[in-house]
Write a protein that holds these residues in place. Sequence first.
Motif, mmCIF file in Angstrom:
data_model
loop_
_atom_site.group_PDB
_atom_site.id
_atom_site.type_symbol
_atom_site.label_atom_id
_atom_site.label_comp_id
_atom_site.label_asym_id
_atom_site.label_seq_id
_atom_site.Cartn_x
_atom_site.Cartn_y
_atom_site.Cartn_z
ATOM 1 N N ARG A 33 3.270 5.786 1.717
ATOM 2 C CA ARG A 33 3.468 7.084 1.085
ATOM 3 C C ARG A 33 4.709 7.773 1.671
ATOM 4 O O ARG A 33 5.542 8.307 0.940
ATOM 5 C CB ARG A 33 2.234 7.960 1.315
ATOM 6 N N GLY A 89 7.684 6.258 0.365
ATOM 7 C CA GLY A 89 7.831 6.665 -1.034
ATOM 8 C C GLY A 89 8.514 8.018 -1.167
ATOM 9 O O GLY A 89 9.153 8.320 -2.172
ATOM 10 N N GLY A 119 12.874 4.556 1.334
ATOM 11 C CA GLY A 119 11.858 4.112 0.395
ATOM 12 C C GLY A 119 11.284 2.759 0.746
ATOM 13 O O GLY A 119 10.300 2.328 0.169
#
Lengths: 344, 258
Positions: free
Chosen positions: B181, B184, B30
């Motif tokens: 992204r 994420g 992350g």
Amino acid sequence: MSDATLQRYHRQGRRNTLLVAVLGLAALAALLLDLVTGPAGLPLAETLRALTGAEVARGTQVIVWDVRLPVACMALLVGAALALAGAEMQTVLENPLAEPFTLGVSSSAALGAAVAIVLGLTLPGLPPVWGVSGNAFLFALGALGLLQLLGRIRGGGPEVLILFGVALNFTAAALLSLLQFVASADALQQLVFWTMGSLAAAQWPGVVMIGVVLAATVPFSFRAAWKLTALRLGEDQAKSFGVDVAGLRRWTLLRVSLLAASAVSMVGVIGFVGLAGPHIARMLVGENHRVFLPASILTGALVMSLASTLSKTLVPGVLLPVGLVTSLIGLPIFFALILRGRRR
Amino acid sequence: MQGLLAQGISVRYGARSVLAGLDLPLLRPGEVTVLAGPNAAGKSTLLRAIAQLQPHGGQVLLDGRDLAHVPMRDRARLIGFMPQSLPSGSSLVALESVIAALRAGDTLGARQADAAAMAVLDKLGIGALALEPLSALSGGQRQMVSLAQAIVRDPRLLLLDEPTSALDLARQVRLLSELRRLAGEGRIVVAVLHDLALAAQWADRIVLIHGGHTHAEGAPEQVLTPQLLAQVYGVEARVERCSRGRIMVMIDGEHAAG
């Protein structure tokens, strides 16, 4: 949009497959042309009848089956082997000039032949007819083995192999000159003929041998096609895709060694096919090795087969050394393709 | 233990030591981590060592597994690596090069691989370049294709060496927001970046590498301080906080002490 692009990509793929098929047909046509030309002046129909096994005169039978067919098949197979060897070498050594000829394989083979012809030293236990070829094979294989060994000791990448190859080329050439210097006039003539490359001595056992080598190596080459393609993107990239680059290089060079050594030992020094075959194929179908490798093989076979025909017809009544002819007909085609590629 | 842990990484080129037992903090899924530091600090070498492309001492653990002992083929599924540049001479088309990234180390079917490769190019906004030969692409376009090759295997760890060096402003934003992204979605993203303003804006963590060691690490505002920049780069810098917590680094000149 992406579907349309994929469809266009697949269309290009089919076009490339078709091109490979056309190359294959052209090579077959060249083989037939090679078969029907010759000093004996046999009529075409008679040659074809002999080929299909129909009843023909005994002389025709011998000319077609024992003289022309082995020569024509040898041309085809040697062209295929040299071009495949060149294509794989260019990829794993990351150098567009790499081929058996530039890396000293051919000159080492010539040196081996010279040792047999001039000094009369051949492998024990080998029938005398095979003495020259046996030596050439051994020296060519030894040259590539030495190259790999030196590369391994030095631990360097492809540049090191190339430099060693070039050095090997000069060393073998120098030793060859030395042998020529001390050779008798008779041996010298035989040697010069050999170094120009000749199909005249082609016989069935040799054809079978090179056919076996091709049959044994080609499946492995095709299986490595995506790995070789990935290597064109750089060594780090290929490794990060999961390719064992060192292993790929080792096995590929082993295949190349066998191909080059058997081709050169059968017909002598033939330059250009190993270099130009892959380049012509690359210009036709690109660098995806799944089509590039078969295209190289067939281009090499085609060029060599045409050269064999021309070596019989260029000067009426004279059989030119085929190594001369490959350069003579190959170069203009090669230049034309390069110039065309530039303009596009 | 989830994440990437690199400890005691050392690399020598002949007699010269490039990395001398470098430790990285645990980089969690992350997170986007930026490796920064002066030229020849060993950033690219570190990245290649983590990717197992460079013989090295020390240990690299991904989710607790020692990467040196993971078979090559499995490693390719875990790690995506984007080098500084793609070779310019290849006549492969962009799509083929991404398909090669899928099929070279694996036995993926043609149909599946073709579709996956095309989807990645589309996602990065370079679908129109799919059938262009690499040799016809600009440096920036090649860099985007190279990113496609790195992410197409859907790796857990993404390593990028100066991914924005040839990109225009719009493509920089596109690439970096794509990295955000990807992080994420639970990936670990590590990029070498020279542009500290970009690093400040997009990174969760900056690791300053200097002299073969980790000189400092932490959130951008902890690392991008005049003191640390003077120590590492030998420049006099002002660091300003702008709106929305952004950081601007301005260089006034070379540091007097050099």
